[in-house]
Design a protein around this motif. Structure first.
Motif, mmCIF file in Angstrom:
data_model
loop_
_atom_site.group_PDB
_atom_site.id
_atom_site.type_symbol
_atom_site.label_atom_id
_atom_site.label_comp_id
_atom_site.label_asym_id
_atom_site.label_seq_id
_atom_site.Cartn_x
_atom_site.Cartn_y
_atom_site.Cartn_z
ATOM 1 N N ASP A 242 0.830 -1.211 0.000
ATOM 2 C CA ASP A 242 0.000 0.000 0.000
ATOM 3 C C ASP A 242 0.864 1.261 0.000
ATOM 4 N N GLN A 243 1.974 1.225 0.731
ATOM 5 C CA GLN A 243 2.882 2.382 0.738
ATOM 6 C C GLN A 243 3.494 2.586 -0.650
ATOM 7 N N ILE A 244 3.887 1.503 -1.290
ATOM 8 C CA ILE A 244 4.431 1.569 -2.648
ATOM 9 C C ILE A 244 3.366 2.125 -3.602
ATOM 10 N N ASN A 245 2.140 1.595 -3.521
ATOM 11 C CA ASN A 245 1.065 2.033 -4.411
ATOM 12 C C ASN A 245 0.723 3.504 -4.208
ATOM 13 N N ALA A 246 0.710 3.958 -2.965
ATOM 14 C CA ALA A 246 0.406 5.364 -2.686
ATOM 15 C C ALA A 246 1.453 6.272 -3.310
ATOM 16 N N ARG A 247 2.713 5.915 -3.184
ATOM 17 C CA ARG A 247 3.783 6.727 -3.767
ATOM 18 C C ARG A 247 3.739 6.656 -5.284
ATOM 19 N N GLN A 248 3.410 5.485 -5.815
ATOM 20 C CA GLN A 248 3.328 5.321 -7.265
ATOM 21 C C GLN A 248 2.176 6.141 -7.848
ATOM 22 N N ALA A 249 1.112 6.318 -7.078
ATOM 23 C CA ALA A 249 -0.065 7.046 -7.562
ATOM 24 C C ALA A 249 0.250 8.500 -7.910
ATOM 25 N N VAL A 250 1.264 9.061 -7.321
ATOM 26 C CA VAL A 250 1.600 10.459 -7.596
ATOM 27 C C VAL A 250 2.647 10.604 -8.696
ATOM 28 N N ARG A 251 3.095 9.481 -9.256
ATOM 29 C CA ARG A 251 4.119 9.505 -10.308
ATOM 30 C C ARG A 251 3.567 8.914 -11.603
ATOM 31 N N GLN A 252 4.026 9.419 -12.704
ATOM 32 C CA GLN A 252 3.634 8.882 -14.008
ATOM 33 C C GLN A 252 4.565 7.767 -14.469
ATOM 34 N N THR A 253 5.752 7.700 -13.916
ATOM 35 C CA THR A 253 6.735 6.692 -14.298
ATOM 36 C C THR A 253 6.937 5.717 -13.149
ATOM 37 N N PRO A 254 7.430 4.519 -13.444
ATOM 38 C CA PRO A 254 7.671 3.551 -12.363
ATOM 39 C C PRO A 254 8.678 4.088 -11.341
ATOM 40 N N LEU A 255 8.513 3.659 -10.108
ATOM 41 C CA LEU A 255 9.446 4.046 -9.046
ATOM 42 C C LEU A 255 10.820 3.461 -9.334
ATOM 43 N N SER A 256 11.847 4.232 -9.095
ATOM 44 C CA SER A 256 13.219 3.751 -9.262
ATOM 45 C C SER A 256 13.546 2.772 -8.136
ATOM 46 N N PRO A 257 14.588 1.963 -8.304
ATOM 47 C CA PRO A 257 14.998 1.084 -7.202
ATOM 48 C C PRO A 257 15.281 1.865 -5.914
ATOM 49 N N LYS A 258 15.926 3.010 -6.033
ATOM 50 C CA LYS A 258 16.232 3.815 -4.847
ATOM 51 C C LYS A 258 14.951 4.325 -4.180
ATOM 52 N N ALA A 259 13.962 4.725 -4.973
ATOM 53 C CA ALA A 259 12.687 5.178 -4.414
ATOM 54 C C ALA A 259 11.974 4.026 -3.708
#
Length: 196
Positions: free
Chosen positions: A91-108
């Motif tokens: 859920d934390q990953i999905n919430a952060r992903q929801a505000v981005r248009q591109t996939p999360l980087s490994p560091k993110a």
């Protein structure tokens, strides 16, 4: 993933007679402390995020109390605290992903995992292995309960040393991330060592 002792598992005996060649292998022999013995309570737990990345979790420990994990009791399939950790994390990953248009980087992704683990660890025993298809995350907050053996391009993590040489205790209270056996990220240390 099976709700029987490894010693009694016909599947495991058959599987171990085959040649196993994998880049990542996660194995967990569970001593049930929370939740009954059933397939849905067996490790590893796996959930896909909104970008279809498969997250796999193994937990050796106990969540005694965590406000962050309470809402997941009604969503989870089984009854283990371990499954709730994975739901919370994704859920934390999905919430952060929801505000981005591109996939999360490994560091993110690593930063989110680091924050999520630090949120659930106070007062709890949280030894984790998490794999996101690219990074293997390791966390330990209980002394002498997780060991590492590292050689170039290879990492083995175990609750006890499996051989007599080259094992070190996992660093306490810090999330680590490995790619192809090499450490690539180190999290922010916390002060929540679990002591019996």
């Amino acid at each position: 993933k099976e709700p029987v002792s490894a010693v009694d598992s016909a599947y495991l005996k058959t599987r171990l007679t085959d040649r196993i060649k994998e880049d990542i292998l996660l194995a967990h022999i569970r001593k049930a402390s929370v939740g009954n013995l059933s397939y849905i309570n067996s490790h590893p737990f796996a959930i896909r995020d909104v970008r279809d990345r498969l997250w796999t979790l193994i937990h050796n420990g106990t969540i005694f109390e965590s406000a962050e994990l309470e809402p997941y009791k009604s969503r989870q399939k089984g009854s283990t605290d371990s499954e709730r950790i994975l739901y919370y994390l994704v859920d934390q990953i999905n919430a952060r992903q929801a505000v981005r248009q591109t996939p999360l980087s490994p560091k993110a992704r690593f930063s989110i995992v680091d924050e999520a683990v630090r949120a659930v660890v106070p007062g709890n025993k949280v030894n984790l292995l998490i794999y996101d298809g690219e990074l293997l995350y390791v966390h330990c907050n209980h002394r002498k309960s997780l060991y590492l053996r590292q050689e170039p391009g290879t990492l083995v993590v175990s609750t006890t040393p499996l051989t007599q040489d080259h094992w070190t205790e996992a660093p306490l209270n810090t999330v680590l991330a490995y790619r192809q056996g090499e450490r690539v990220y180190t999290g922010i240390p916390h002060r929540f060592e679990y002591v019996k």
